[in-house]
Design a protein around this motif. Sequence first.
Motif, short mmCIF file in Angstrom:
data_model
loop_
_atom_site.label_atom_id
_atom_site.label_comp_id
_atom_site.label_asym_id
_atom_site.label_seq_id
_atom_site.Cartn_x
_atom_site.Cartn_y
_atom_site.Cartn_z
N PRO A 124 60.56 59.34 59.24
CA PRO A 124 61.84 58.78 59.70
C PRO A 124 61.69 57.91 60.95
O PRO A 124 62.44 56.95 61.13
N SER A 125 60.73 58.23 61.82
CA SER A 125 60.57 57.40 63.03
C SER A 125 60.00 56.03 62.66
O SER A 125 60.29 55.03 63.32
N SER A 156 58.18 64.73 59.10
CA SER A 156 58.96 64.53 60.32
C SER A 156 58.60 63.22 61.03
O SER A 156 59.33 62.77 61.90
N VAL A 157 57.47 62.62 60.65
CA VAL A 157 57.08 61.36 61.30
C VAL A 157 57.68 60.15 60.59
O VAL A 157 58.09 59.17 61.23
N ALA A 193 58.57 56.72 68.79
CA ALA A 193 59.09 56.45 70.13
C ALA A 193 58.38 57.28 71.19
O ALA A 193 58.36 56.92 72.35
N SER A 204 56.20 63.77 68.41
CA SER A 204 57.43 63.16 68.95
C SER A 204 57.90 61.92 68.19
O SER A 204 58.85 61.27 68.62
N GLY A 205 57.23 61.56 67.08
CA GLY A 205 57.63 60.34 66.38
C GLY A 205 57.12 59.11 67.12
O GLY A 205 56.56 59.21 68.21
N ILE A 232 60.63 54.59 59.65
CA ILE A 232 61.77 53.94 58.98
C ILE A 232 62.71 53.36 60.04
O ILE A 232 63.19 52.24 59.91
N ASP A 233 62.96 54.14 61.08
CA ASP A 233 63.85 53.67 62.15
C ASP A 233 63.25 52.46 62.86
O ASP A 233 63.91 51.43 63.02
N ALA A 272 61.11 50.38 61.79
CA ALA A 272 61.01 49.24 60.88
C ALA A 272 62.31 48.43 60.84
O ALA A 272 62.30 47.25 60.46
#
Lengths: 188, 188
Positions: free
Chosen positions: A106-107, A103-104, A33, A30-31, A109-110, A112
């Motif tokens: 980007p979460s 897929s992890v 979050a 789920s990243g 990067i977001d 950060a």
Amino acid sequence: MSVPTQTVDKRVERSKAKVLAETYRQLVQSGIAGVSVDEVSRISGISKTTIYRHWPSRSALLIDACSRLGGTPVAPDTGSLRGDARALLSHLAHQLQTANWGSVYPSIIDAAERDGELSTMQAALHKTFMAPFEAIIERAKAKGEIPPGRLTNDVVALLVGPFFFRRWFAKEGMDDRFIDAVIEAAIR
Amino acid sequence: MSVPTQTVDKRVERSKAKVLAETYRQLVQSGIAGVSVDEVSRISGISKTTIYRHWPSRSALLIDACSRLGGTPVAPDTGSLRGDARALLSHLAHQLQTANWGSVYPSIIDAAERDGELSTMQAALHKTFMAPFEAIIERAKAKGEIPPGRLTNDVVALLVGPFFFRRWFAKEGMDDRFIDAVIEAAIR
């Protein structure tokens, strides 16, 4: 009744491993979050008190779990910058298209963008991921394969940027032809 | 008592604008994960029933708010591919380093990894952002400035990838020197 220190250590290691494995599982699913310390505690069977004894914050636990992503890349030595770049970029293209961290990341990067601790961790992860690229470029400069005046971080951005772009933004494939096109542009 | 249709329409437009403005504010402040329809309703003063009458789901509302990001870019026509690319990349570098969408877009990229509706929206946003780059490359091919056989999406990845890389991954600056270095590599 006293318990031998070694036994306690092993128990602690097993608990920590369970917590990290479950955190990693949630991270991949789920990243960032989607990672919940309550859920990690419930599923791993390790109490929140114990979790917070080993990791002072949710961020600290996330950082530890994230550091397992991607493995430790090594700089190849094929005898030429082109060959070295091709080896690293083939591996990167494969990882981006198949591995969990695709897929992890980007979460991370977001997160950060808004969380100082995770921003520091992302910077460290990035440095680790880019180290072999920097190594092959520095070596090529030392051997005179490319002008010593070219900035290493320019070449890294030219080599790696198009791959990140395709994986996360354009959602396009990265085949051998693309790898060679990027190398030609970056180090010709 | 009947209310003239025009008055109702204006009222509806005002309500929708309030909802979109508040959604956009939360989006910029906290990324996609931070947007709450409850909070949008509370702060805008528009009931959730009314919100869901206009947008069938939270994703639909997010998509509408996200479509305001970045504006509509136009392909410049300076007379050369180098000039056109410099104009677009100068604008992009400035936007990436100053505009709100620089911190919002990673949350869209992250959500697109797991949410089909948002993935479709990200693809549409990406297409809009890249359209002027494609236009200047196609024009340069037609004029013989670059070989007609070069793949347009290769050149886009080579031009734009290094900028996205620096903004979101390497966290490095993008000055005029870097812009020229990227253009030289991509279209030389």
